[in-house]
Motif scaffolding. Structure first.
Motif, PDB file in Angstrom:
ATOM      1  N   SER A 302      45.634  70.909  19.679  1.00  0.00           N
ATOM      2  CA  SER A 302      46.212  70.838  21.038  1.00  0.00           C
ATOM      3  C   SER A 302      46.983  69.617  20.987  1.00  0.00           C
ATOM      4  CB  SER A 302      44.972  71.180  22.014  1.00  0.00           C
ATOM      5  OG  SER A 302      43.894  69.793  21.702  1.00  0.00           O
ATOM      6  N   ASN A 303      47.720  69.489  22.377  1.00  0.00           N
ATOM      7  CA  ASN A 303      48.383  68.343  22.533  1.00  0.00           C
ATOM      8  C   ASN A 303      48.168  67.977  24.225  1.00  0.00           C
ATOM      9  OD1 ASN A 303      49.762  70.230  23.984  1.00  0.00           O
ATOM     10  ND2 ASN A 303      51.786  69.713  22.899  1.00  0.00           N
ATOM     11  N   PHE A 304      47.070  68.123  24.847  1.00  0.00           N
ATOM     12  CA  PHE A 304      46.998  67.527  26.048  1.00  0.00           C
ATOM     13  C   PHE A 304      46.427  66.173  25.767  1.00  0.00           C
ATOM     14  CE2 PHE A 304      43.090  69.725  24.931  1.00  0.00           C
ATOM     15  CZ  PHE A 304      42.200  68.905  25.155  1.00  0.00           C
ATOM     16  N   ARG A 305      46.623  65.328  26.939  1.00  0.00           N
ATOM     17  CA  ARG A 305      46.262  63.957  26.736  1.00  0.00           C
ATOM     18  C   ARG A 305      44.941  63.516  26.251  1.00  0.00           C
ATOM     19  NH1 ARG A 305      46.719  64.393  32.834  1.00  0.00           N
ATOM     20  NH2 ARG A 305      44.560  64.420  33.327  1.00  0.00           N
ATOM     21  N   MET A 306      44.795  62.893  25.113  1.00  0.00           N
ATOM     22  CA  MET A 306      43.502  62.279  24.652  1.00  0.00           C
ATOM     23  C   MET A 306      43.399  61.040  24.392  1.00  0.00           C
ATOM     24  SD  MET A 306      41.538  64.820  24.555  1.00  0.00           S
ATOM     25  CE  MET A 306      40.372  64.561  23.053  1.00  0.00           C
ATOM     26  N   PRO A 307      42.541  60.287  24.308  1.00  0.00           N
ATOM     27  CA  PRO A 307      42.673  58.712  23.929  1.00  0.00           C
ATOM     28  C   PRO A 307      42.661  58.798  22.376  1.00  0.00           C
ATOM     29  CG  PRO A 307      40.386  59.664  24.566  1.00  0.00           C
ATOM     30  CD  PRO A 307      41.282  60.839  25.064  1.00  0.00           C
ATOM     31  N   ASP A 308      43.176  57.830  21.961  1.00  0.00           N
ATOM     32  CA  ASP A 308      43.188  57.606  20.346  1.00  0.00           C
ATOM     33  C   ASP A 308      41.807  56.864  19.857  1.00  0.00           C
ATOM     34  OD1 ASP A 308      43.995  57.519  17.671  1.00  0.00           O
ATOM     35  OD2 ASP A 308      45.589  55.646  18.532  1.00  0.00           O
ATOM     36  N   VAL A 309      41.012  57.768  19.459  1.00  0.00           N
ATOM     37  CA  VAL A 309      39.716  57.197  19.050  1.00  0.00           C
ATOM     38  C   VAL A 309      39.352  57.826  17.553  1.00  0.00           C
ATOM     39  CG1 VAL A 309      37.129  57.624  19.431  1.00  0.00           C
ATOM     40  CG2 VAL A 309      38.789  57.610  21.526  1.00  0.00           C
ATOM     41  N   LEU A 310      38.765  56.909  16.937  1.00  0.00           N
ATOM     42  CA  LEU A 310      38.435  56.921  15.530  1.00  0.00           C
ATOM     43  C   LEU A 310      36.814  57.154  15.574  1.00  0.00           C
ATOM     44  CD1 LEU A 310      40.621  55.162  13.065  1.00  0.00           C
ATOM     45  CD2 LEU A 310      40.669  57.470  13.629  1.00  0.00           C
ATOM     46  N   SER A 311      36.084  58.205  15.039  1.00  0.00           N
ATOM     47  CA  SER A 311      34.742  58.163  15.267  1.00  0.00           C
ATOM     48  C   SER A 311      33.966  58.354  13.625  1.00  0.00           C
ATOM     49  CB  SER A 311      34.061  59.338  16.026  1.00  0.00           C
ATOM     50  OG  SER A 311      34.583  59.546  17.248  1.00  0.00           O
ATOM     51  N   ILE A 312      33.092  57.666  13.594  1.00  0.00           N
ATOM     52  CA  ILE A 312      32.233  57.745  12.122  1.00  0.00           C
ATOM     53  C   ILE A 312      30.675  57.858  12.475  1.00  0.00           C
ATOM     54  CG2 ILE A 312      33.610  56.464  10.824  1.00  0.00           C
ATOM     55  CD1 ILE A 312      31.682  54.068  11.344  1.00  0.00           C
ATOM     56  N   GLY A 313      29.918  58.783  11.730  1.00  0.00           N
ATOM     57  CA  GLY A 313      28.625  59.157  12.014  1.00  0.00           C
ATOM     58  C   GLY A 313      27.626  58.004  11.829  1.00  0.00           C
ATOM     59  N   VAL A 314      27.459  57.014  12.497  1.00  0.00           N
ATOM     60  CA  VAL A 314      26.865  55.765  12.410  1.00  0.00           C
ATOM     61  C   VAL A 314      26.229  55.513  13.884  1.00  0.00           C
ATOM     62  CG1 VAL A 314      26.459  53.191  12.107  1.00  0.00           C
ATOM     63  CG2 VAL A 314      27.650  54.660  10.652  1.00  0.00           C
ATOM     64  N   GLY A 315      24.932  55.570  14.154  1.00  0.00           N
ATOM     65  CA  GLY A 315      24.632  55.402  15.496  1.00  0.00           C
ATOM     66  C   GLY A 315      22.909  55.108  15.291  1.00  0.00           C
ATOM     67  N   GLY A 316      22.468  54.888  16.575  1.00  0.00           N
ATOM     68  CA  GLY A 316      21.057  54.446  16.505  1.00  0.00           C
ATOM     69  C   GLY A 316      20.053  55.591  15.964  1.00  0.00           C
ATOM     70  N   GLY A 317      20.402  56.745  15.792  1.00  0.00           N
ATOM     71  CA  GLY A 317      19.612  57.803  15.606  1.00  0.00           C
ATOM     72  C   GLY A 317      20.050  58.234  14.043  1.00  0.00           C
ATOM     73  N   SER A 318      21.180  57.604  13.525  1.00  0.00           N
ATOM     74  CA  SER A 318      21.449  58.031  12.213  1.00  0.00           C
ATOM     75  C   SER A 318      20.242  57.928  11.133  1.00  0.00           C
ATOM     76  CB  SER A 318      22.709  56.971  11.728  1.00  0.00           C
ATOM     77  OG  SER A 318      23.630  57.138  12.721  1.00  0.00           O
ATOM     78  N   VAL A 319      20.341  58.821  10.167  1.00  0.00           N
ATOM     79  CA  VAL A 319      19.252  58.952   9.105  1.00  0.00           C
ATOM     80  C   VAL A 319      19.547  58.080   8.006  1.00  0.00           C
ATOM     81  CG1 VAL A 319      17.922  60.450   7.596  1.00  0.00           C
ATOM     82  CG2 VAL A 319      18.725  61.168   9.905  1.00  0.00           C
ATOM     83  N   VAL A 320      18.665  56.832   7.678  1.00  0.00           N
ATOM     84  CA  VAL A 320      18.919  56.138   6.486  1.00  0.00           C
ATOM     85  C   VAL A 320      18.236  56.559   5.549  1.00  0.00           C
ATOM     86  CG1 VAL A 320      18.454  53.748   5.726  1.00  0.00           C
ATOM     87  CG2 VAL A 320      18.933  54.315   8.223  1.00  0.00           C
ATOM     88  N   ARG A 321      18.941  56.699   4.420  1.00  0.00           N
ATOM     89  CA  ARG A 321      18.747  56.933   2.862  1.00  0.00           C
ATOM     90  C   ARG A 321      19.097  55.590   2.007  1.00  0.00           C
ATOM     91  NH1 ARG A 321      21.180  61.216   5.043  1.00  0.00           N
ATOM     92  NH2 ARG A 321      20.007  62.977   5.476  1.00  0.00           N
ATOM     93  N   GLU A 322      18.570  55.748   0.770  1.00  0.00           N
ATOM     94  CA  GLU A 322      19.002  54.699  -0.253  1.00  0.00           C
ATOM     95  C   GLU A 322      20.623  54.734  -0.453  1.00  0.00           C
ATOM     96  OE1 GLU A 322      16.922  54.472  -3.849  1.00  0.00           O
ATOM     97  OE2 GLU A 322      14.721  54.109  -2.948  1.00  0.00           O
ATOM     98  N   GLU A 323      21.079  55.836  -0.421  1.00  0.00           N
ATOM     99  CA  GLU A 323      22.504  55.921  -0.690  1.00  0.00           C
ATOM    100  C   GLU A 323      23.349  55.523   0.642  1.00  0.00           C
ATOM    101  OE1 GLU A 323      20.961  60.033  -0.137  1.00  0.00           O
ATOM    102  OE2 GLU A 323      20.489  58.107  -1.037  1.00  0.00           O
ATOM    103  N   GLY A 324      22.699  55.481   1.876  1.00  0.00           N
ATOM    104  CA  GLY A 324      23.705  55.202   2.741  1.00  0.00           C
ATOM    105  C   GLY A 324      23.200  55.372   4.103  1.00  0.00           C
ATOM    106  N   VAL A 325      23.752  55.371   5.246  1.00  0.00           N
ATOM    107  CA  VAL A 325      23.590  55.608   6.538  1.00  0.00           C
ATOM    108  C   VAL A 325      24.274  56.711   7.170  1.00  0.00           C
ATOM    109  CG1 VAL A 325      22.977  54.450   8.924  1.00  0.00           C
ATOM    110  CG2 VAL A 325      22.948  53.222   7.026  1.00  0.00           C
ATOM    111  N   GLY A 326      23.640  57.674   7.890  1.00  0.00           N
ATOM    112  CA  GLY A 326      24.225  58.950   8.180  1.00  0.00           C
ATOM    113  C   GLY A 326      24.986  59.744   7.363  1.00  0.00           C
ATOM    114  N   PRO A 327      25.845  60.802   7.860  1.00  0.00           N
ATOM    115  CA  PRO A 327      26.304  60.925   9.286  1.00  0.00           C
ATOM    116  C   PRO A 327      25.348  61.780   9.915  1.00  0.00           C
ATOM    117  CG  PRO A 327      27.328  62.516   7.609  1.00  0.00           C
ATOM    118  CD  PRO A 327      26.677  61.320   7.018  1.00  0.00           C
TER     119      PRO A 327
END
Length: 514
Positions: A302-327
């Motif tokens: 779609s092309n209605f007005r939207m903020p230019d935002v990049l997101s990644i799956g890292v947050g306070g509730g992200s699951v942590v494993r030996e190989e990484g965090v999240g998503p």
């Protein structure tokens, strides 16, 4: 005084503000019944600040209800699309690029009819009322409750859409009608997609708006209710009922506006670390930079007005494993599943507590974590977030970074590559603050054929239309100002054509309580 509320996937945040001063703040878990979480937040604010409902002038809410409905493909109304453009556009019918699950969820009915315009307003073909009437009869017989009408180059000339809407409304008086020239920008398929998405959310919009109004009534607040749009401005409840799609991505926008107020920086990168994701955007002149290209939601462009935002799956509730965090994240179940709350899942919050960055829950429950695991997870999160900030900036010049959101305890110091990192007061509820201070906006985005006209006359006309749109949306007339003007000459079109986009904002016109 105003109340700002932001309903996220993990937390519901609320603030009480007097002008730009934060009087009270509260963060509660988002409930499955999201409206119940709003009532809990309002009651918590009342207990913290001791205000009376009559003192509240307005309540502003940012919500993810509508975004979630599209992503999940649930609670969507049966919808039909009517496109005016024959004999052109036949090769790519409406919803041609939609995921099958979403087409099935809304019924996927599409009708191609004659009409439409060229870029300069010339007619492609005349409207045929009988075609529209036949389509309306089929739509009514199928039990469809919402109709999206689009016409080729309708931002240049909306006459065909308006006439088609009159015909459909006469045949189906109880059906919701959404028109593409009121929602999207130049670009038929993307504008049409945005209109269909809006149409299938109309029933849900009525439900959500009524539920929020009921939540306010439950705690005795009779002040006007507004919802946040995705450009950092507000809309009233009646506008929300008509254009629910305008709430998409209002959460990151609110956080950026709140960060601007709290940090005093009008030009910076904003990192909003929540319970589930980290959203990174850029502020220019105190408002979020808008995305230049089409935006994908749930597989729909779609092309209605939207903020230019990049997101990644890292947050306070992200699951942590030996190989990484999240998503993946435990979301609003953080207080049940995180180790510090007696749960069995290692989360990013547990890592922050083990490192001594936060005092949440029972720190003794994470003392067994290996120092190497804790340090490694913290370094990984800081590196991932720093890379996203680096990707979103458009210049090699140093840029200040403002970190907000309840999950910002995960990054207590600097980010790799960025020395100027700010964490202002009230950082955990910047999103609710952004909702509370939001202004009212109006926008014009269309093609003008300058021809023999003076360029300045065209720009003045566009600015006047944008200012009028802001006033019509509820801005106080004397407070409206132009905050953005984009002018793009279209060399491939005759008539000295130019695409002009103008955005105006103003302070909310607050009247008597309702």
């Amino acid at each position: 005084m105003r109340i700002g509320i932001d309903v996220g996937g993990t937390n519901t945040d609320a603030v009480l503000m007097d002008g730009t001063t934060v009087l009270a703040e509260i963060k509660t878990s988002t409930t499955d019944n999201v409206t119940g979480g709003v009532v809990t937040a309002l009651r918590g604010l009342s207990e913290a600040a001791g205000f009376t409902p009559a003192e509240i002038q307005a309540v502003m809410i940012g919500t993810t209800h509508f975004t979630n409905a599209i992503v999940e493909g649930s609670r969507l109304a049966p919808t039909a699309a009517i496109r005016l453009g024959l004999p052109a556009t036949k090769a790519l019918p409406p919803m041609v690029d939609w995921p099958e699950r979403l087409k099935t969820a809304i019924g996927g009915r599409a009708y191609l009819c004659h009409g439409g315009n060229e870029f300069d307003g010339r007619t492609i073909s005349e409207l045929r009322p009988d075609e529209i009437k036949r389509a309306a009869e089929e739509i009514g017989a199928a039990g469809v409750r919402s109709v999206a009408i689009s016409s080729v180059f309708s931002p240049v000339s909306a006459d065909f859409e308006l006439r088609a809407a009159e015909i459909v409304a006469a045949a189906l008086p109880d059906v919701h009608i959404s028109l593409s020239h009121q929602i999207g920008r130049i670009g038929l398929l993307e504008r049409e997609n945005a209109t269909i998405v809006n149409a299938c959310l109309r029933d849900l919009a009525d439900t959500i708006v009524d539920a929020f109004a009921e939540a306010l009534a439950t705690v005795g607040i009779r002040a006007p209710l507004y919802l946040s749009q995705n450009d950092g401005t507000l809309m009233d409840v009646e506008y929300t009922r008509k254009y629910p799609v305008a709430t998409f991505a209002s959460g990151p926008t609110n956080s950026m506006r709140g960060a601007a107020l709290l940090s005093g920086l009008a030009d910076c990168a904003v990192v909003d670390i929540g319970g589930t994701t980290t959203d990174v955007g850029v502020l220019t002149g105190g408002f979020p930079r808008e995305a230049a290209n089409e935006v994908d939601f749930g597989g729909v462009r779609s092309n209605f007005r939207m903020p230019d935002v990049l997101s990644i799956g890292v947050g306070g509730g992200s699951v942590v494993r030996e190989e990484g965090v999240g998503p993946d994240s435990v979301g609003h179940e953080l207080t049940k599943r995180a180790l510090v709350f007696g749960g069995d899942t290692l989360t990013a919050t547990d890592i922050a507590v083990a490192a001594g960055y936060a005092d949440i829950g029972d720190p003794s429950l994470v003392r067994h974590l290996a120092p190497a695991l804790v340090t490694g997870a913290l370094d990984r999160m800081a590196r991932d977030i720093g890379e996203v900030v680096d990707r979103i900036r458009t210049s090699p010049e140093p840029i200040p970074v403002v970190i907000v959101g309840g999950g910002s305890i995960l990054v207590p110091g600097s980010l790799p590559g960025f020395d100027r990192v700010h964490r202002p007061d009230h950082f955990a509820v910047a999103n609710a603050i952004g909702a509370a201070i939001a202004q009212v906006g109006g926008e014009v985005d269309r093609i003008f054929a300058i021809g023999s006209q003076d360029r300045d006359q065209v720009l003045d006309q566009a600015k006047s239309e944008a200012a009028d749109a802001a006033v019509a949306a509820g801005a106080r007339p004397g407070s409206v100002r132009i905050v953005e003007v984009d002018e793009v000459p279209l060399a491939y079109l005759p008539g000295n054509a130019v695409r002009v986009r103008v955005k105006a904002v103003g302070e909310l016109q607050l009247g008597e309580h309702i």
